[in-house]
Design an enzyme around this catalytic site. Structure first.
Site, mmCIF file in Angstrom:
data_model
loop_
_atom_site.group_PDB
_atom_site.id
_atom_site.type_symbol
_atom_site.label_atom_id
_atom_site.label_comp_id
_atom_site.label_asym_id
_atom_site.label_seq_id
_atom_site.Cartn_x
_atom_site.Cartn_y
_atom_site.Cartn_z
ATOM 1 N N TYR A 116 60.978 47.729 22.470
ATOM 2 C CA TYR A 116 60.767 48.744 23.892
ATOM 3 C C TYR A 116 59.288 48.302 24.376
ATOM 4 C CZ TYR A 116 57.855 51.129 20.444
ATOM 5 O OH TYR A 116 56.830 51.323 19.554
ATOM 6 N N CYS A 117 59.169 48.914 25.636
ATOM 7 C CA CYS A 117 57.876 48.886 26.271
ATOM 8 C C CYS A 117 57.536 50.209 26.465
ATOM 9 C CB CYS A 117 57.698 47.903 27.416
ATOM 10 S SG CYS A 117 58.770 48.155 28.883
ATOM 11 N N PHE A 118 56.619 50.616 27.344
ATOM 12 C CA PHE A 118 56.163 51.807 27.611
ATOM 13 C C PHE A 118 57.472 52.895 28.207
ATOM 14 C CE2 PHE A 118 53.994 55.149 30.280
ATOM 15 C CZ PHE A 118 53.536 55.843 29.150
#
Length: 363
Positions: A93-95
């Site tokens: 995941y990222c932000f």
């Protein structure tokens, strides 16, 4: 490209995840089970951000591919592959679950590995945790384990079937003397871990969840306002122990165990570091103690530390511990108790409280 929004399962299982955010983002707060393996360094992210502001999205994307290309891309892909291939259900995941995670998923697919992406990324999972914590505190019965300093509240709490150990997640025992040799987590990581633990406990449909009596701060970690309010209003079970018992608990938890931890980590230097930590902790309450009492307790503490490291004699520590319990902590506890009237469900020593609590929960 596979996406998942099963936030509850991901977070309560402590499922291993690769966090692709920049190191500065990760350091401000993360989830249990997450591993920081960023797509871009802080400097690279800053360059892309500046480019985005000045030239727009397309130019920023192009710069990102230039910065994370060639040998840099190969090195990072190999590192992600090495980590993710150890996991049964690779997850990244990222932000916000957008460009960064999708870019990395594309890199990994080209290298022969399919991974799942978290829909909405870190921001969505964080929102899920906070919303669920608030909802649970409105619905779930809390019972507070209370008692004066040294009565062994944490020891009792951890023997109760359904509990959330807030001090464990804060990595701090909750008093001026409660710091550990390892640092406390960032505030947001603390909140994430506590909220996830409440989810785990709620999954078992308990009659109640037990927590320790805490103030607003555990070290420098602040309780979420809704949790603090719930603790303040919750009914209590109260520990009653002798001064001798409490002195022994303090000696073990605040002197013997930490002293060993300092020596294990720092070797011979650990003795000096532990002594400095103990004296520094005392200095934090000098205004409340008053100058004369502070000087008296400080002298007792120095004498005890000298005896401890000269011939292994720990008995002198009982002098300053007893002084603080009787003349500082107990009066403060009595005052706080008078300001927080609440329903009292049971009073007893440690064994009796553990037995009552587990019977209440239905063993």
């Amino acid at each position: 490209m596979n996406f998942t929004d099963q936030y509850h399962q991901i977070l309560t299982s402590r499922r291993p995840m690769i966090d692709l955010r920049a190191p500065v983002e990760y350091s401000k707060g993360a989830f249990e089970g997450s591993i920081s393996m960023p797509l871009m360094t802080d400097d690279e992210r800053a360059q892309v951000g500046t480019c985005y502001k000045e030239q727009g999205q397309d130019a920023a994307i192009e710069l990102g591919h230039q910065l994370v290309g060639g040998d840099v891309r190969e090195q990072r892909v190999n590192a992600w592959l090495a980590e993710l291939k150890q996991q049964s259900e690779p997850l990244i995941y990222c932000f916000r679950g957008g460009l960064r995670s999708q870019t990395v998923a594309g890199f990994l697919k080209d290298a022969g590995l399919d991974v799942e992406l978290v829909t909405g990324g870190y921001k969505a999972m964080r929102r899920f945790l906070i919303d669920n914590l608030i909802a649970q505190l409105e619905q779930q019965q809390l019972i507070v384990v209370a008692g004066p300093t040294g009565s062994g509240k944490t020891r009792v709490l951890t023997q109760i079937k359904h509990h959330v150990d807030l001090e464990h997640f804060a990595n701090h025992r909750g008093s001026a003397f409660g710091g550990n040799i390892t640092p406390q987590p960032p505030q947001i990581s603390f909140e994430n871990a506590v909220a996830a633990e409440f989810l785990r406990q709620a999954d078992q449909s308990p009659k109640a969840i037990f927590v320790e009596d805490e103030g607003r701060l555990i070290g420098r970690c602040a309780l979420p306002l809704e949790l603090l309010q719930a603790i303040t209003k919750a009914p209590r079970v109260r520990l009653q122990e002798t001064i001798e018992y409490r002195t022994q608990v303090i000696l073990e938890d605040y002197v013997i165990q930490p002293a060993k931890a300092y020596e294990q980590l720092l070797g011979d230097e650990g003795r000096h570091a532990f002594a400095e930590q103990l004296l520094t902790a005392l200095s934090k309450i000098v205004k409340r103690l008053g100058g004369d009492r502070y000087q008296r307790v400080q002298t007792m503490m120095k004498d005890a530390l000298e005896a401890q490291y000269r011939d292994g004699n720990l008995n002198l520590h009982r002098d300053w511990i007893g002084e603080l319990l009787v003349n500082y902590y107990d009066p403060m506890y009595a005052y706080q108790l008078s300001k927080k009237p609440s329903e009292q469900l049971f009073v007893g020593d440690s064994a009796a409280v553990v037995d009552w609590a587990n019977n209440f929960l239905g063993r």
